[in-house]
Design a protein around this motif. Structure first.
Motif, mmCIF file in Angstrom:
data_model
loop_
_atom_site.group_PDB
_atom_site.id
_atom_site.type_symbol
_atom_site.label_atom_id
_atom_site.label_comp_id
_atom_site.label_asym_id
_atom_site.label_seq_id
_atom_site.Cartn_x
_atom_site.Cartn_y
_atom_site.Cartn_z
ATOM 1 N N GLU A 1 0.795 -1.235 0.000
ATOM 2 C CA GLU A 1 0.000 0.000 0.000
ATOM 3 C C GLU A 1 0.823 1.279 0.000
ATOM 4 O O GLU A 1 0.273 2.368 -0.156
ATOM 5 C CB GLU A 1 -0.967 0.022 1.183
ATOM 6 N N THR A 2 2.143 1.189 0.174
ATOM 7 C CA THR A 2 3.011 2.364 0.078
ATOM 8 C C THR A 2 4.175 2.019 -0.852
ATOM 9 O O THR A 2 4.732 0.926 -0.768
ATOM 10 C CB THR A 2 3.547 2.787 1.460
ATOM 11 N N TYR A 3 4.535 2.975 -1.719
ATOM 12 C CA TYR A 3 5.547 2.715 -2.737
ATOM 13 C C TYR A 3 6.566 3.858 -2.765
ATOM 14 O O TYR A 3 6.209 5.020 -2.568
ATOM 15 C CB TYR A 3 4.899 2.605 -4.128
ATOM 16 N N SER A 4 7.796 3.511 -3.040
ATOM 17 C CA SER A 4 8.845 4.518 -3.183
ATOM 18 C C SER A 4 9.176 4.733 -4.657
ATOM 19 O O SER A 4 8.953 3.854 -5.496
ATOM 20 C CB SER A 4 10.110 4.094 -2.428
ATOM 21 N N TYR A 5 9.698 5.911 -4.928
ATOM 22 C CA TYR A 5 10.162 6.292 -6.268
ATOM 23 C C TYR A 5 11.616 6.708 -6.121
ATOM 24 O O TYR A 5 11.951 7.519 -5.258
ATOM 25 C CB TYR A 5 9.312 7.450 -6.804
#
Length: 338
Positions: free
Chosen positions: A242-246
């Motif tokens: 549910e949380t993503y990094s770039y």
């Protein structure tokens, strides 16, 4: 109108958000990460430089491009959108008190940034954003999650394009509809200082100067590469996460907000130091799905029929559920008495 999205409801879960438990695991293995906690004064010169650059550009656009409206709008979208959004993400850092130790100083710097953006938002954003961290995905509390109306209406390719364009509108209106709060004196101060600066620009330059700042802010939060972080952070592109990094280069102009798993795990660490978190605890972050293009995220969000405003994780509001349960029990008891 394009293909209709396949999602018709949010992803409901009964588990807690993942960041608190991962933070405990990481600190148990790497306690030295706590040394990264605390304010970073480097935010100050960056914000001051952005304010100076944006206001200077507004004066230039208002005086030199008044006869060429397409150049006016193009500059507002490209460079103006970049700078104002960068300032918005500076306000994100300031909402966590990551520039100064004293809360008021962070808030005053946020208000100054708003002057160059043309719209007051710093204080109100802080009031809601901290709840997004403490109650991620929780009904009513986390207003970062779209409403049911957004999920039902913006359910085709064409409508999702419109939704992305209207992001600043939804971010402004959604909190007032979903979880309204009584205004505070700091919000009034934020409003007065920003509008006063707009009027001063109008008086000393012309009306096009504040309009340039406002257009820059709105365009920079819509269909703009840097605004891809709005979607990349929490929209469920991969089931179960549910949380993503770039980790792309636009982190250089966004206070590393792309390091979003790292930020939610350690909200007390300023953006400048988040890459160090990933470097120290790489085994916790490398296995997670991440992105290297915010533009690609926007494109996929619009074109994939399994994505839309409903592509978010939601959790029940336990306090509200308890209240509703108590009300139901009282009604049943009243009926028994009758």
């Amino acid at each position: 109108m394009g293909a209709t999205t396949s999602r018709t409801e949010f992803d409901r879960v009964g588990t807690d958000e993942p960041h608190k438990s991962r933070r405990s695991e990481i600190l148990k293995k790497y306690p030295q990460i706590k040394e990264l906690y605390g304010p970073d004064i480097r935010i100050l010169p960056v914000v001051l430089g952005l304010v100076t650059a944006q206001v200077s550009m507004a004066v230039y656009a208002a005086t030199a491009l008044h006869a060429e409206p397409w150049k006016f709008v193009l500059l507002a979208y490209s460079l103006g959108g970049l700078l104002t959004h960068w300032m918005s993400l500076g306000n994100h850092e300031l909402s966590h008190n990551l520039c100064f130790k004293k809360t008021l100083y962070n808030e005053l710097l946020g208000m100054l940034a708003n002057c160059a953006q043309g719209l007051p938002s710093a204080v109100t954003f802080k009031r809601y954003h901290l709840e997004h961290h403490y109650s991620q995905g929780v009904d009513i509390i986390d207003v970062d999650v779209p409403t049911d109306f957004e999920g039902r209406f913006f359910n085709t390719t064409a409508k999702k394009v419109l939704w992305v364009l209207l992001q600043p509108v939804f971010y402004a209106i959604r909190p007032l509809v979903v979880n309204p709060k009584p205004p505070c004196w700091k919000e009034a101060m934020n409003f007065v200082t920003t509008i006063s600066f707009d009027l001063a620009l109008w008086y000393f330059v012309n009306w096009r100067a504040p309009v340039f700042n406002i257009i820059s802010t709105l365009l920079g939060m819509g269909l703009h590469p840097v605004a891809g972080h709005f979607i990349s952070e929490h929209y469920v592109f991969v089931p179960g996460q549910e949380t993503y990094s770039y980790y792309g280069w636009l982190n250089l102009v966004s206070f590393n907000v792309g390091y979003h798993n790292e930020h939610h795990d350690f909200p007390r660490i300023p953006g400048f130091k988040l890459p160090m978190v990933r470097k120290i605890a790489s085994e916790f972050y490398d296995p997670l799905h991440s992105y290297d293009s915010w533009t690609g995220v926007i494109y996929d969000y619009i074109m994939r029929n399994d994505l839309g405003p409903y592509a978010r994780v939601k959790r029940d509001n336990k306090e509200m559920s308890l209240k509703e349960s108590d009300m139901a029990q009282n009604i049943l008891q009243d009926k028994k008495v009758d």
